[in-house]
Design an enzyme around this catalytic site. Structure first.
Site, PDB file in Angstrom:
ATOM      1  N   HIS A 186       0.830  -1.210   0.000  1.00 46.88           N
ATOM      2  CA  HIS A 186       0.000   0.000   0.000  1.00 46.88           C
ATOM      3  C   HIS A 186       0.866   1.262   0.000  1.00 46.88           C
ATOM      4  O   HIS A 186       0.351   2.344  -0.239  1.00 46.88           O
ATOM      5  CB  HIS A 186      -0.915  -0.025   1.235  1.00 46.88           C
ATOM      6  CG  HIS A 186      -2.300   0.477   0.997  1.00 46.88           C
ATOM      7  ND1 HIS A 186      -2.919   0.515  -0.235  1.00 46.88           N
ATOM      8  CD2 HIS A 186      -3.220   0.976   1.868  1.00 46.88           C
ATOM      9  CE1 HIS A 186      -4.142   1.004  -0.105  1.00 46.88           C
ATOM     10  NE2 HIS A 186      -4.342   1.296   1.162  1.00 46.88           N
ATOM     11  N   ASN A 210      -6.462   6.947   4.087  1.00 47.48           N
ATOM     12  CA  ASN A 210      -7.879   7.237   3.917  1.00 47.48           C
ATOM     13  C   ASN A 210      -8.238   8.702   4.116  1.00 47.48           C
ATOM     14  O   ASN A 210      -9.383   9.091   3.884  1.00 47.48           O
ATOM     15  CB  ASN A 210      -8.714   6.368   4.864  1.00 47.48           C
ATOM     16  CG  ASN A 210      -8.542   4.896   4.567  1.00 47.48           C
ATOM     17  OD1 ASN A 210      -7.921   4.510   3.577  1.00 47.48           O
ATOM     18  ND2 ASN A 210      -9.083   4.063   5.422  1.00 47.48           N
ATOM     19  N   ASP A 231      -0.887   2.555  -5.412  1.00 49.72           N
ATOM     20  CA  ASP A 231      -0.929   1.125  -5.695  1.00 49.72           C
ATOM     21  C   ASP A 231      -2.242   0.767  -6.365  1.00 49.72           C
ATOM     22  O   ASP A 231      -3.232   1.486  -6.220  1.00 49.72           O
ATOM     23  CB  ASP A 231      -0.784   0.329  -4.392  1.00 49.72           C
ATOM     24  CG  ASP A 231      -1.905   0.637  -3.403  1.00 49.72           C
ATOM     25  OD1 ASP A 231      -1.971   1.791  -2.929  1.00 49.72           O
ATOM     26  OD2 ASP A 231      -2.711  -0.260  -3.102  1.00 49.72           O
ATOM     27  N   ASN A 251      -9.304   3.754  -1.202  1.00 51.62           N
ATOM     28  CA  ASN A 251      -9.811   4.716  -0.226  1.00 51.62           C
ATOM     29  C   ASN A 251      -9.066   6.057  -0.238  1.00 51.62           C
ATOM     30  O   ASN A 251      -9.653   7.094   0.042  1.00 51.62           O
ATOM     31  CB  ASN A 251      -9.800   4.120   1.179  1.00 51.62           C
ATOM     32  CG  ASN A 251     -10.830   3.033   1.330  1.00 51.62           C
ATOM     33  OD1 ASN A 251     -11.887   3.065   0.695  1.00 51.62           O
ATOM     34  ND2 ASN A 251     -10.540   2.039   2.142  1.00 51.62           N
TER      35      ASN A 251
END
Length: 187
Positions: A20, A66, A91, A112
């Site tokens: 991530h 997020n 990613d 997100n």
């Protein structure tokens, strides 16, 4: 011309080399190639550099993935950068590992970080450079997969692919998104 180049990731040593965080890794590679260093500032780590006549602000938000939109919106406003000069590095589970895909706009695709950026900017019309991380995880294990580390073989490949992303970032600023897509996508 001024540009904001944003790498998405999560802060903290436990996330440093996870899938991530490839957005941070791509931006770190670009900063190294540009001989600039990040300094902690409001909403993230920031560096500034030039590519010919272009002024680039490099941003790694410290707001966690997020909530990345807070940092992006702040630096677009602070640096007076138009949204069409924003490039987000991130990613992508839907792309095979190592695949690079630049797009001028689009949906969040379940990401997100992009969802939050889009919500706070009020538009999907900003460029994104996606780095494929593959999808080799069991059903229901997506979160564990994106927060796990790359394999040793993948780490070696990441370095090579980040050299390409560095060239893509330069091209985005100098030649624009369409020419950069033509030159680099699917290669």
């Amino acid at each position: 011309m001024k540009y904001l180049i944003v790498g998405l990731g999560n802060i903290g040593p436990e996330y440093q080399y996870t899938r991530h965080n490839i957005g941070f890794m791509m931006l770190d590679a670009f900063a190294r190639a540009s001989n600039v260093f990040f300094a902690e500032q409001r909403y993230g780590s920031v560096a500034h550099c030039r590519v010919k006549n272009c002024e680039l602000t490099l941003l790694k938000p410290n707001t966690f993935m997020n909530l990345s939109g807070n940092a992006v919106r702040y630096y677009l406003q602070q640096e007076k950068i138009p949204v069409e000069n924003l490039l987000v590095l991130l990613d992508d589970l839907a792309l095979p590992f190592g695949t690079l895909r630049l797009k001028p706009k689009g949906s969040a695709g379940g990401h997100n970080g992009l969802k939050n950026i889009t919500a706070l900017l009020g538009t999907e019309n900003y460029a994104r450079l996606r780095f494929g991380i593959g999808s080799e995880y069991a059903k229901g294990q997506q979160v564990d997969y994106v927060l796990s580390s790359f394999t040793e073989e993948q780490v070696a490949e990441i370095q090579k692919r980040c050299e390409v992303t560095t060239e893509m970032i330069k091209s985005f600023c100098l030649a624009g998104v369409q020419l950069t897509m033509t030159q680099f996508n699917n290669k």
